[in-house]
Scaffold this active site. Structure first.
Site, PDB file in Angstrom:
ATOM      1  N   GLY A  60       0.793  -1.219   0.000  1.00  0.00           N
ATOM      2  CA  GLY A  60       0.000   0.000   0.000  1.00  0.00           C
ATOM      3  C   GLY A  60       0.827   1.271   0.000  1.00  0.00           C
TER       4      GLY A  60
ATOM      5  N   HIS B  70       3.774   1.235  -8.270  1.00  0.00           N
ATOM      6  CA  HIS B  70       2.748   0.201  -8.068  1.00  0.00           C
ATOM      7  C   HIS B  70       1.746   0.211  -9.225  1.00  0.00           C
ATOM      8  CE1 HIS B  70       3.688   1.121  -3.638  1.00  0.00           C
ATOM      9  NE2 HIS B  70       3.966  -0.168  -3.743  1.00  0.00           N
TER      10      HIS B  70
ATOM     11  N   GLY C 180       8.031  -5.723  -8.989  1.00  0.00           N
ATOM     12  CA  GLY C 180       8.862  -4.625  -9.478  1.00  0.00           C
ATOM     13  C   GLY C 180      10.340  -4.968  -9.402  1.00  0.00           C
TER      14      GLY C 180
ATOM     15  N   LYS D 272      12.537  -2.865  -8.847  1.00  0.00           N
ATOM     16  CA  LYS D 272      13.084  -2.069  -7.741  1.00  0.00           C
ATOM     17  C   LYS D 272      13.571  -2.998  -6.621  1.00  0.00           C
ATOM     18  CE  LYS D 272      13.100   1.419  -4.634  1.00  0.00           C
ATOM     19  NZ  LYS D 272      12.917   0.717  -3.396  1.00  0.00           N
ATOM     20  N   ASP D 273      12.809  -4.080  -6.377  1.00  0.00           N
ATOM     21  CA  ASP D 273      13.195  -5.075  -5.371  1.00  0.00           C
ATOM     22  C   ASP D 273      13.666  -6.323  -6.119  1.00  0.00           C
ATOM     23  OD1 ASP D 273      12.169  -3.674  -2.817  1.00  0.00           O
ATOM     24  OD2 ASP D 273      10.494  -3.542  -4.210  1.00  0.00           O
TER      25      ASP D 273
ATOM     26  N   GLN E 132      14.263  -9.661  -4.255  1.00  0.00           N
ATOM     27  CA  GLN E 132      12.967 -10.243  -3.892  1.00  0.00           C
ATOM     28  C   GLN E 132      12.357 -10.947  -5.109  1.00  0.00           C
ATOM     29  OE1 GLN E 132       9.839  -8.003  -1.613  1.00  0.00           O
ATOM     30  NE2 GLN E 132       8.966  -7.704  -3.628  1.00  0.00           N
TER      31      GLN E 132
HETATM   32  P1  AMP Z   1       5.819  -2.617  -1.778  1.00  0.00           P
HETATM   33  O1  AMP Z   1       4.458  -2.020  -1.606  1.00  0.00           O
HETATM   34  O2  AMP Z   1       6.931  -1.662  -1.526  1.00  0.00           O
HETATM   35  O3  AMP Z   1       5.974  -3.929  -1.057  1.00  0.00           O
HETATM   36  O4  AMP Z   1       5.941  -2.971  -3.331  1.00  0.00           O
HETATM   37  C1  AMP Z   1       4.979  -3.729  -3.980  1.00  0.00           C
HETATM   38  C2  AMP Z   1       5.479  -4.062  -5.372  1.00  0.00           C
HETATM   39  O5  AMP Z   1       5.736  -2.850  -6.083  1.00  0.00           O
HETATM   40  C3  AMP Z   1       6.797  -4.845  -5.365  1.00  0.00           C
HETATM   41  O6  AMP Z   1       6.766  -5.824  -6.389  1.00  0.00           O
HETATM   42  C4  AMP Z   1       7.809  -3.780  -5.635  1.00  0.00           C
HETATM   43  O7  AMP Z   1       8.991  -4.264  -6.242  1.00  0.00           O
HETATM   44  C5  AMP Z   1       7.050  -2.885  -6.593  1.00  0.00           C
HETATM   45  N1  AMP Z   1       7.628  -1.540  -6.630  1.00  0.00           N
HETATM   46  C6  AMP Z   1       7.954  -0.768  -5.562  1.00  0.00           C
HETATM   47  N2  AMP Z   1       8.514   0.386  -5.992  1.00  0.00           N
HETATM   48  C7  AMP Z   1       8.537   0.338  -7.351  1.00  0.00           C
HETATM   49  C8  AMP Z   1       9.000   1.224  -8.362  1.00  0.00           C
HETATM   50  N3  AMP Z   1       9.557   2.409  -8.080  1.00  0.00           N
HETATM   51  N4  AMP Z   1       8.872   0.838  -9.661  1.00  0.00           N
HETATM   52  C9  AMP Z   1       8.308  -0.372  -9.960  1.00  0.00           C
HETATM   53  N5  AMP Z   1       7.856  -1.246  -9.049  1.00  0.00           N
HETATM   54  C10 AMP Z   1       7.965  -0.896  -7.755  1.00  0.00           C
END
Ligand code: AMP
Length: 294
Positions: free
Chosen positions: A31, A37, A147, A149-150, A153
């Protein structure tokens, strides 16, 4: 957009979609949504009939001294953004329903889960993989979008899908950045103006690594050195790791290839930031900084 909370309701919605022959795409998140996202939702939308997004701040993946309690949350805003982006089902389970008791059985990653992020955040990836497996079991997606970005993961999720024979396709989408180059993250809200200025050394360091790679350098040590120099110029910033790694195994490489990932983690004050780039692609390929988006 339907909004569901109960695990049972999510299972029923997924079963109903399957009965109608619909393809389910799943975007798991914690979230506090941002355009990164929402780009994942766009990828999901193109590939399925039903797009499910989960919002769940997973206590299992936070260490005892991490920011579980203060992790940013704004469900009202998330609801609006998710609907605009084309989410069909927004699922917001509670911790009580996801973990009615402390889990007896968890997913433990192999060695890739203990290097880089895993070394600094012991237990983090076991928490991530355990929740992702649970979410998959409930949503039963045909495809799940993560993403880059991780990136570590995403690599571990791919390993889990392969090793546990999960019937789901994994798509990894490019990192979305702010206009100044900083990778979008829910946690960026924690950065004040000064911290944000320092944090910009991160995309600059990655760009410096890409530049020497493009100039023909293939020794990982030299690429790391070029990036390191940029990070070292910001005295208030502490580098936790910076490595050239194999994109599939995440093992450190000595010789870089266009597919190699330059991965970095820093601390700015009490905050951590991570970022990475595929050396053959560079950060300018990311949609929000003006390059061709793929
Ligand atoms: P999070 O809410 O941070 O757990 O991220 C949820 C998903 O969004 C994960 O698969 C992240 O890798 C992806 N995500 C987070 N930040 C970015 C970004 N800047 N660009 C693309 N995907 C992202």
């Amino acid at each position: 957009m339907r909004e569901l909370t109960a695990v049972r309701d999510m299972r029923e919605a997924a079963a109903g979609a399957k009965r109608h022959g619909e393809r389910i795409a799943f975007v798991p998140t914690m979230g506090f949504l941002h355009p990164g996202h929402l780009a994942l939702v766009g990828e999901a939308r193109r590939r399925a009939d039903l797009v499910v997004m989960s919002i769940f701040v997973n206590p299992l993946q936070f260490g005892p001294n991490e920011d579980f309690a203060s992790y940013p949350r704004d469900l009202e805003r998330d609801r609006r953004l998710a609907e605009q982006a084309g989410v069909d089902v927004l699922w917001t389970p509670t911790a009580e329903e996801m973990y009615p008791s402390a889990p007896e059985v968890t997913v433990q990653p192999g060695p890739v889960g203990t290097i880089l992020e895993g070394a600094i955040r012991p237990g983090h990836f076991a928490g991530v993989l355990t929740v992702v497996l649970k979410l998959f079991a409930i949503v039963q997606p045909d495809i799940a979008v993560f993403g880059r970005k991780d990136a570590q993961q995403a690599a571990l999720v791919r390993f889990m899908v392969r090793d546990l024979s999960l019937p789901v396709e994994i798509l990894v989408a490019p990192t979305v950045r702010d206009a100044d180059g900083l990778a979008l993250s829910s946690r960026n809200i924690y950065l004040d103006a000064g911290m944000r200025r320092q944090a910009l050394a991160l995309p600059r360091a990655l760009a410096a690594g890409v530049e020497v790679f493009r100039a023909g350098e293939r020794k990982a040590g030299q690429i790391v050195a070029a990036a390191w120099k940029v990070l070292a110029s910001e005295s208030a910033l502490t580098t936790e790791y910076i490595n050239v790694v194999d994109p599939a195994t995440f093992q450190p490489s000595h010789a870089a290839t266009p597919a190699s990932v330059l991965a970095v983690a820093v601390r700015v004050g009490t905050r951590r930031l991570i970022d990475n780039v595929v050396l053959g692609e560079g950060t300018e390929r990311d949609p929000r900084v003006g390059g061709p988006s793929r």
